[in-house]
Write a protein that holds these residues in place. Structure first.
Motif, short mmCIF file in Angstrom:
data_model
loop_
_atom_site.label_atom_id
_atom_site.label_comp_id
_atom_site.label_asym_id
_atom_site.label_seq_id
_atom_site.Cartn_x
_atom_site.Cartn_y
_atom_site.Cartn_z
N TYR A 125 -6.54 61.35 -86.91
CA TYR A 125 -7.26 61.80 -85.97
C TYR A 125 -8.94 61.53 -86.21
CZ TYR A 125 -7.61 65.88 -88.86
OH TYR A 125 -7.51 66.65 -90.16
N LYS A 126 -8.99 60.69 -87.37
CA LYS A 126 -10.39 60.16 -87.58
C LYS A 126 -10.27 58.68 -87.86
CE LYS A 126 -12.73 64.26 -88.83
NZ LYS A 126 -13.30 64.89 -90.02
N GLU A 137 -5.76 63.24 -91.04
CA GLU A 137 -4.51 62.67 -90.36
C GLU A 137 -3.45 63.85 -90.66
OE1 GLU A 137 -2.26 60.45 -94.17
OE2 GLU A 137 -4.64 60.25 -94.40
N LYS A 138 -2.40 63.81 -89.73
CA LYS A 138 -1.39 64.63 -89.77
C LYS A 138 -0.02 64.04 -90.06
CE LYS A 138 -3.69 68.28 -88.21
NZ LYS A 138 -3.89 69.55 -89.11
N LEU A 139 0.78 64.52 -91.08
CA LEU A 139 1.89 63.64 -91.33
C LEU A 139 3.03 64.56 -91.42
CD1 LEU A 139 2.90 64.60 -94.57
CD2 LEU A 139 0.73 63.66 -95.04
N ALA A 189 -7.64 68.97 -80.10
CA ALA A 189 -6.57 69.57 -79.75
C ALA A 189 -5.63 69.96 -80.95
CB ALA A 189 -5.69 68.41 -78.77
N LEU A 190 -5.74 69.33 -82.03
CA LEU A 190 -5.20 69.61 -83.37
C LEU A 190 -5.71 70.48 -83.95
CD1 LEU A 190 -4.86 65.75 -84.79
CD2 LEU A 190 -2.87 67.15 -84.07
N ALA A 191 -6.90 70.76 -84.05
CA ALA A 191 -7.78 71.87 -84.57
C ALA A 191 -7.56 73.31 -83.86
CB ALA A 191 -9.29 71.73 -84.79
N GLY A 241 -3.31 74.29 -91.61
CA GLY A 241 -3.75 73.06 -90.80
C GLY A 241 -2.18 72.43 -90.12
N ASN A 242 -1.27 73.01 -90.22
CA ASN A 242 0.10 72.46 -89.82
C ASN A 242 -0.12 72.66 -88.27
OD1 ASN A 242 0.67 72.03 -92.40
ND2 ASN A 242 2.46 73.52 -92.47
#
Length: 160
Positions: free
Chosen positions: A118-119, A82-84, A142-144, A151-152
């Motif tokens: 994202y998972k 996840e991204k937060l 896309a996030l990677a 990882g921001n």
């Protein structure tokens, strides 16, 4: 008494006058660049050169979220799924345990943490749902590809 009432109306109309643009419809806002349909529940999520489309739910949390759009933020990595982002102010919430998080879910944790998953995985935590990306294929890549440092990633949210 009538004179006092008239004076109250004149003072009230002067006090309410602003330099803000007139909103032609209760469903439209003008941000001086574009006219935005605030009734839309279709969201664009831009990550690097990739754009994803999400459908938002209809609840008080979504209404508060939409009031912050368009929004470009740096989202932090958490747990490899996840991204937060921490909003500086709370949103109204109605959290519940979804049981399973799906790739592309967009939720609020606690009352001010925007989370883009994202998972997919089972969870024991409670969230308030905002919506979901319609086709999340390629989201993790896309996030990677856009991630820097720890990882921001910079993500832009805007209504369609």
């Amino acid at each position: 008494m009538i004179l006092l009432f008239g004076l109250f109306l004149v003072i009230g109309s002067i006090a309410c006058k602003t330099d803000e643009p007139t909103i032609a419809s209760p469903n439209l806002e003008n941000n001086n660049e574009n006219t935005i349909d605030t009734m839309s529940n279709r969201l664009k999520i831009k990550i690097g050169s990739k754009t994803f489309h999400a459908m938002l739910l209809d609840n008080a949390t979504v209404t508060a979220f939409k009031a912050r759009l368009p929004l470009t933020i740096s989202m932090s990595e958490l747990n490899g799924n996840e991204k937060l982002y921490n909003f500086p102010a709370n949103l109204p919430t109605n959290a519940s345990n979804p049981g399973t998080i799906n790739t592309g879910d967009l939720m609020i944790y606690s009352s001010n943490v925007l989370v883009l998953f994202y998972k997919s995985f089972a969870t024991s935590y409670s969230y308030t749902r905002l919506g979901r990306i319609a086709d999340p294929s390629g989201l993790e890549a896309a996030l990677a590809a856009s991630a820097a440092g720890a990882g921001n990633v910079t993500v832009t949210f805007e209504l369609e």
